[in-house]
Design an enzyme around this catalytic site. Structure first.
Site, PDB file in Angstrom:
ATOM      1  N   GLU A  29       6.314 -44.667  14.729  1.00 19.55           N
ATOM      2  CA  GLU A  29       5.795 -43.311  14.602  1.00 19.55           C
ATOM      3  C   GLU A  29       4.708 -42.999  15.624  1.00 19.55           C
ATOM      4  O   GLU A  29       4.647 -41.890  16.166  1.00 19.55           O
ATOM      5  CB  GLU A  29       5.229 -43.095  13.191  1.00 19.55           C
ATOM      6  CG  GLU A  29       6.279 -43.053  12.097  1.00 19.55           C
ATOM      7  CD  GLU A  29       5.674 -42.789  10.732  1.00 19.55           C
ATOM      8  OE1 GLU A  29       4.462 -42.504  10.671  1.00 19.55           O
ATOM      9  OE2 GLU A  29       6.411 -42.864   9.731  1.00 19.55           O
ATOM     10  N   PRO A 231      -2.812  -4.769   2.776  1.00 16.21           N
ATOM     11  CA  PRO A 231      -3.388  -4.200   1.550  1.00 16.21           C
ATOM     12  C   PRO A 231      -4.879  -4.435   1.388  1.00 16.21           C
ATOM     13  O   PRO A 231      -5.488  -3.894   0.474  1.00 16.21           O
ATOM     14  CB  PRO A 231      -2.601  -4.920   0.451  1.00 16.21           C
ATOM     15  CG  PRO A 231      -2.246  -6.231   1.060  1.00 16.21           C
ATOM     16  CD  PRO A 231      -1.988  -5.956   2.512  1.00 16.21           C
ATOM     17  N   ASP A 254      -9.026   3.886   9.119  1.00 22.32           N
ATOM     18  CA  ASP A 254      -9.129   4.659   7.892  1.00 22.32           C
ATOM     19  C   ASP A 254     -10.173   4.059   6.965  1.00 22.32           C
ATOM     20  O   ASP A 254     -10.542   2.880   7.096  1.00 22.32           O
ATOM     21  CB  ASP A 254      -7.773   4.700   7.178  1.00 22.32           C
ATOM     22  CG  ASP A 254      -6.792   5.654   7.848  1.00 22.32           C
ATOM     23  OD1 ASP A 254      -7.252   6.493   8.641  1.00 22.32           O
ATOM     24  OD2 ASP A 254      -5.585   5.554   7.577  1.00 22.32           O
ATOM     25  N   LYS A 276     -10.061   9.577   5.400  1.00 19.34           N
ATOM     26  CA  LYS A 276      -8.765   9.579   4.728  1.00 19.34           C
ATOM     27  C   LYS A 276      -8.819   8.880   3.372  1.00 19.34           C
ATOM     28  O   LYS A 276      -7.951   8.099   3.010  1.00 19.34           O
ATOM     29  CB  LYS A 276      -7.677   8.941   5.589  1.00 19.34           C
ATOM     30  CG  LYS A 276      -7.570   9.469   6.994  1.00 19.34           C
ATOM     31  CD  LYS A 276      -7.212  10.917   7.044  1.00 19.34           C
ATOM     32  CE  LYS A 276      -5.753  11.161   6.773  1.00 19.34           C
ATOM     33  NZ  LYS A 276      -5.412  12.592   6.908  1.00 19.34           N
ATOM     34  N   GLY A 308      -2.337  -0.922   4.681  1.00 15.25           N
ATOM     35  CA  GLY A 308      -0.951  -1.228   4.362  1.00 15.25           C
ATOM     36  C   GLY A 308      -0.084  -1.240   5.602  1.00 15.25           C
ATOM     37  O   GLY A 308      -0.408  -1.860   6.613  1.00 15.25           O
ATOM     38  N   ASP A 309       1.043  -0.537   5.530  1.00 16.85           N
ATOM     39  CA  ASP A 309       1.961  -0.409   6.661  1.00 16.85           C
ATOM     40  C   ASP A 309       1.867   1.014   7.195  1.00 16.85           C
ATOM     41  O   ASP A 309       1.888   1.980   6.421  1.00 16.85           O
ATOM     42  CB  ASP A 309       3.393  -0.708   6.216  1.00 16.85           C
ATOM     43  CG  ASP A 309       4.366  -0.661   7.383  1.00 16.85           C
ATOM     44  OD1 ASP A 309       4.721  -1.735   7.886  1.00 16.85           O
ATOM     45  OD2 ASP A 309       4.766   0.448   7.784  1.00 16.85           O
ATOM     46  N   THR A 337       2.743  -3.849   3.110  1.00 11.05           N
ATOM     47  CA  THR A 337       2.482  -2.657   2.332  1.00 11.05           C
ATOM     48  C   THR A 337       2.026  -3.019   0.919  1.00 11.05           C
ATOM     49  O   THR A 337       2.314  -4.103   0.406  1.00 11.05           O
ATOM     50  CB  THR A 337       3.720  -1.751   2.293  1.00 11.05           C
ATOM     51  OG1 THR A 337       3.367  -0.483   1.741  1.00 11.05           O
ATOM     52  CG2 THR A 337       4.847  -2.367   1.478  1.00 11.05           C
ATOM     53  N   ALA A 338       1.309  -2.087   0.272  1.00 11.67           N
ATOM     54  CA  ALA A 338       0.671  -2.373  -1.013  1.00 11.67           C
ATOM     55  C   ALA A 338       1.666  -2.768  -2.091  1.00 11.67           C
ATOM     56  O   ALA A 338       1.343  -3.571  -2.978  1.00 11.67           O
ATOM     57  CB  ALA A 338      -0.137  -1.156  -1.458  1.00 11.67           C
ATOM     58  N   MET A 389      -0.738   5.707  -4.991  1.00 12.65           N
ATOM     59  CA  MET A 389      -1.732   6.771  -5.235  1.00 12.65           C
ATOM     60  C   MET A 389      -1.361   7.594  -6.466  1.00 12.65           C
ATOM     61  O   MET A 389      -1.434   8.821  -6.461  1.00 12.65           O
ATOM     62  CB  MET A 389      -1.834   7.684  -4.001  1.00 12.65           C
ATOM     63  CG  MET A 389      -2.198   6.948  -2.727  1.00 12.65           C
ATOM     64  SD  MET A 389      -2.015   7.948  -1.229  1.00 12.65           S
ATOM     65  CE  MET A 389      -0.219   7.976  -1.021  1.00 12.65           C
TER      66      MET A 389
END
Length: 483
Positions: A29, A231, A254, A276, A308-309, A337-338, A389
């Site tokens: 090895e 997220p 954001d 936002k 998110g996305d 994404t969330a 949301m």
């Protein structure tokens, strides 16, 4: 008095090995690990092992190494520029080290630092670019951990980009005077259109962009990256997103993007918050579009960081349309994404064989109209529905779906602050969902997942929505009495 700089016990160097022999003594090895390391170079591997293990033999065959299948003899080291004692036998390793030193060949004995003339680093290979990491006795685990972190930071396209740079170096030195013009060209080369084309696997376009940049000697045009921040958990950020943040001149973010993620950008990058949040927009979408266009025209490398996305309720479509109309180059980098983060928090299968084979991403506000949207019909037919949301309209979501025919007993999972350490999880049925509206303690982003597949989730760490259902009903009744 300033503190003295610590001194290195070993000085890092790069040795020329192209076409030269590197000898490795050993058949197990340890020898295989060194063969794999040196095999990343253009050296000629010479492996001395009278009883090589099967995996080492397979490596030798696959990589064209020279195998000397005989008991070790000092003559086997002749002509080598480096030697490795990797037999696992202390006496043999010591003999190899002594022979190599007598012959003027630098030697490394695996796991025997007292016998070593040099130490092998952890290597990040982006040939012709290489980063070698040594820890001076702190151990291979630390070196490998650092290698892994650096490896993630460097684009896989760095090697081909460096090769292209090498091919243009002489031309650049002939055409561009020393100083600002030459520095600006290389800065724009490694951070502009040539680098982006190479990252996309477009070698000819990268070459053409580099030639255009060289001949025009004009500043690089701006570029906007619409990047998904995920997220909230910083370790869910993609490697590409992190690299772009490290290269950005400006980060436009954001309000829902955590500061820990914004802080992963280049230290001297300008950071522009654009709000936002629900009911609190510091800039309108039109103003954000105009800002991105202005920064692009100023030649800035911009990361437009979205929670998110960017393509899932992130208004990326409006920003992309504005950038296209203005002729500003842009790209989109997906994020987690969330809905996926919430499902992971619940160990919840969004699709489940024999139960649900489709998904819907929506917002509760889609139910504000008089007609039932198409996605609601899909929910009734068995689709899993992820509602973004939707806390403030939870009662309306539940009421409209039940009225349309979805069973009040349909399983529901709710996550506040999905993926973060302070997340909270709730479970129940569609009939329990209206209780969310009176939960003033839910101040973070709320994700709701509805469908029969939700019943397969792990509810051990979640609270039942039903516990708050009666509280909500009592509060609603009290408010009605006051009116």
């Amino acid at each position: 008095m300033p503190q003295a700089t610590a001194k290195l016990n070993a000085f890092p160097v790069f040795m020329r090995v192209e076409g030269e022999a590197v000898a490795i003594v050993g058949g197990g090895e340890e020898a295989l690990a060194k063969a794999r390391l040196i095999g990343q170079s253009s050296a000629v591997l010479r492996i001395i092992a009278d009883a090589a293990e099967a995996e080492l033999l397979a490596f030798i065959a696959a990589n064209g190494a020279i195998h000397i299948a005989a008991a070790y003899d000092a003559a086997h080291l002749e002509g080598a520029v480096m030697a490795f004692a990797a037999s696992g036998n202390e006496a043999l390793d010591r003999r190899v080290a002594e022979d190599a030193r007598r012959m003027g060949i630098p030697v490394n004995a695996v796991d025997r630092p007292e016998l070593c003339d040099f130490f092998t680093p952890a290597l990040v290979n982006r040939a012709p670019v290489a980063i070698a990491i040594g820890t001076e006795g702190a151990g291979p685990v630390l070196a490998q951990m650092l290698r892994s972190r650096i490896d993630r930071m460097l684009s896989p396209s760095l090697g081909p980009l460096a090769s292209l740079a090498a091919s243009l170096r002489g031309t650049a030195e002939r055409l561009l005077p020393k100083g600002n013009a030459r520095r600006r060209f290389w800065s724009d080369f490694f951070g502009g259109a040539p680098a982006r084309a190479m990252a996309a696997g477009q070698l000819s376009q990268a070459h053409d962009a580099a030639v255009d940049l060289l001949l025009s000697n004009a500043p690089a045009s701006g570029h906007i990256a619409l990047v998904g921040a995920g997220p909230g958990a910083e370790d869910l950020l993609t490697l590409r997103a992190h690299r772009l943040l490290m290269e950005a001149d400006v980060i436009v973010h954001d309000a829902l993007v955590p500061e820990t993620i914004v802080a992963m950008g280049r230290r001297d990058a300008e950071r522009l918050p654009v709000g936002k949040r629900k009911g609190c927009h510091t800039k309108s979408q039109a103003e954000i579009n105009a800002l991105l266009i202005e920064l692009g025209r100023d030649g800035k490398r911009v990361v437009r960081l979205k929670s998110g996305d960017p393509l899932v309720f992130g208004r990326a479509g409006e920003e992309m349309a504005s950038l296209r109309d203005a002729g500003i180059a842009y790209e989109v980098v997906p994020g987690v994404t969330a809905a996926f983060a919430a499902a992971a928090d619940f160990e919840l299968p969004l699709t489940l064989r024999g139960v649900s084979s489709s998904m819907v991403f929506t917002t509760g506000h889609d139910l504000k109209g008089n007609s039932l949207p198409d996605w609601a019909k899909l929910a009734i037919s068995g689709a899993t529905v992820a509602v973004y949301m939707g806390r403030s309209v939870a009662a309306e979501v539940a009421g409209r779906l039940i009225e349309a025919g979805l069973s009040p007993d349909t399983a529901v999972a709710v996550v506040e602050n999905a993926s973060l350490a302070n997340r909270r999880r709730f479970h129940g049925t569609l009939a329990d969902l209206p209780s969310l509206e009176v939960r003033a303690d839910l101040v973070g982003p709320v994700m709701t997942i509805i469908g029969d597949a939700v019943a397969g989730a792990n509810f051990e760490r979640s609270e039942p929505l039903a516990a708050h259902r009666h509280e909500g009903a009592a509060q609603t009744a009290a408010e009605g009495a006051e009116r």
